[in-house]
Design an enzyme around this catalytic site. Structure first.
Site, PDB file in Angstrom:
ATOM      1  N   THR A  29      -9.863   7.395  11.392  1.00 16.39           N
ATOM      2  CA  THR A  29     -10.867   6.583  11.929  1.00 16.39           C
ATOM      3  C   THR A  29     -10.279   5.347  12.709  1.00 16.39           C
ATOM      4  O   THR A  29      -8.979   5.198  12.664  1.00 16.39           O
ATOM      5  CB  THR A  29     -11.749   5.991  10.661  1.00 16.39           C
TER       6      THR A  29
ATOM      7  N   TYR B 291       0.949  -1.135  -0.070  1.00 15.29           N
ATOM      8  CA  TYR B 291      -0.187   0.112   0.037  1.00 15.29           C
ATOM      9  C   TYR B 291       0.851   1.304  -0.065  1.00 15.29           C
ATOM     10  O   TYR B 291       0.581   2.154  -0.625  1.00 15.29           O
ATOM     11  CB  TYR B 291      -1.049  -0.036   1.258  1.00 15.29           C
TER      12      TYR B 291
ATOM     13  N   ARG C 254      11.663   2.734  10.472  1.00 16.94           N
ATOM     14  CA  ARG C 254      11.731   1.535  10.862  1.00 16.94           C
ATOM     15  C   ARG C 254      11.926   0.581   9.568  1.00 16.94           C
ATOM     16  O   ARG C 254      12.516  -0.472   9.869  1.00 16.94           O
ATOM     17  CB  ARG C 254      10.409   1.198  11.342  1.00 16.94           C
TER      18      ARG C 254
ATOM     19  N   LEU D  20      -4.815  -6.742   5.858  1.00 12.25           N
ATOM     20  CA  LEU D  20      -5.753  -7.580   6.251  1.00 12.25           C
ATOM     21  C   LEU D  20      -5.594  -9.084   5.564  1.00 12.25           C
ATOM     22  O   LEU D  20      -5.982 -10.191   5.881  1.00 12.25           O
ATOM     23  CB  LEU D  20      -7.035  -7.301   6.317  1.00 12.25           C
ATOM     24  N   GLU D  21      -4.883  -8.904   4.210  1.00 11.80           N
ATOM     25  CA  GLU D  21      -4.989 -10.166   3.484  1.00 11.80           C
ATOM     26  C   GLU D  21      -3.614 -10.886   3.736  1.00 11.80           C
ATOM     27  O   GLU D  21      -3.610 -12.064   3.016  1.00 11.80           O
ATOM     28  CB  GLU D  21      -5.262  -9.664   2.005  1.00 11.80           C
TER      29      GLU D  21
ATOM     30  N   ASN E 299       6.525 -11.475  11.768  1.00 12.00           N
ATOM     31  CA  ASN E 299       5.707 -10.425  11.327  1.00 12.00           C
ATOM     32  C   ASN E 299       6.369  -9.266  11.406  1.00 12.00           C
ATOM     33  O   ASN E 299       6.943  -8.513  12.306  1.00 12.00           O
ATOM     34  CB  ASN E 299       4.689 -10.534  12.577  1.00 12.00           C
TER      35      ASN E 299
ATOM     36  N   HIS F 151     -10.168   2.585  11.635  1.00 13.61           N
ATOM     37  CA  HIS F 151      -9.969   1.200  10.945  1.00 13.61           C
ATOM     38  C   HIS F 151      -8.531   0.931  11.400  1.00 13.61           C
ATOM     39  O   HIS F 151      -8.336  -0.154  11.007  1.00 13.61           O
ATOM     40  CB  HIS F 151     -10.163   1.730   9.597  1.00 13.61           C
TER      41      HIS F 151
END
Length: 185
Positions: A89, A28, A129, A60-61, A115, A91
């Protein structure tokens, strides 16, 4: 600031047999993803490992793709990469919590996952990071997966003679002795 705090980084494990990892990235924020990928690839290659890279639409995928690969493909471990930056938000909270929880659950089911999904307040925090020559969180995620693969190989010998399954020789012997084996005549 966590970066200036003293911390320990374990040396990378060594492997007798080659290791193959799947890197799953949500690009993204492409500039952040590119740095995370570079760090992960360099770490995997440092132990003589190989890797494949796939992209998914969002954080999320990432766990869903890892779950599919864990069921259907032949990888030793997985590196989850991406970046979630707080917006206006809630989200952000959903994406951070749900992706992390799903990755943890996959790990508890035996998938060796590092992760490297960054959860930050700003793009600048993410860039610091992610930088492969800096904090290298992509490399850290790959190292975590490699350590879990090494543990799995250390402890992963098949268990023998566990449970109540009757050996085929015992079934034949019981039949020869006139015992009912549960099979029809």
């Amino acid at each position: 600031m966590a970066a200036s705090e003293p911390h320990t980084t374990l040396p990378l494990p060594t492997f007798d047999k080659p290791v193959k990892l799947l890197i799953v990235v949500a690009p993204y924020y492409q500039d952040i993803a590119d740095q995370l990928i570079a760090g992960a690839q360099a770490t995997i290659e440092a132990v003589g490992g190989t890797h494949e890279l796939i992209e998914v639409p969002g954080a999320l995928e990432v766990p869903s793709a890892i779950a599919q690969a864990h069921r259907m493909a032949n990888f030793d471990g997985y590196v989850a990469l991406g970046c979630v930056i707080r917006g206006e938000t809630t989200h952000y909270d959903t994406v951070c919590n749900d992706s992390s929880r799903a990755i943890s659950l996959l790990g508890l089911q035996g998938a060796c996952i590092g992760n490297g999904i960054l959860t930050v307040e700003t793009h600048d925090q993410a860039a610091v990071r992610a930088e492969a020559s800096g904090q290298n969180k992509g490399g850290g995620a790959a190292a975590a997966a490699l350590h879990l693969v090494a543990l799995g190989r250390r402890w992963g010998a098949p268990k023998a003679n566990i449970g109540f399954r009757t050996a085929p020789d015992e079934i034949q012997l019981a039949g020869d002795m006139g015992h009912d084996t549960g099979r029809g005549a």
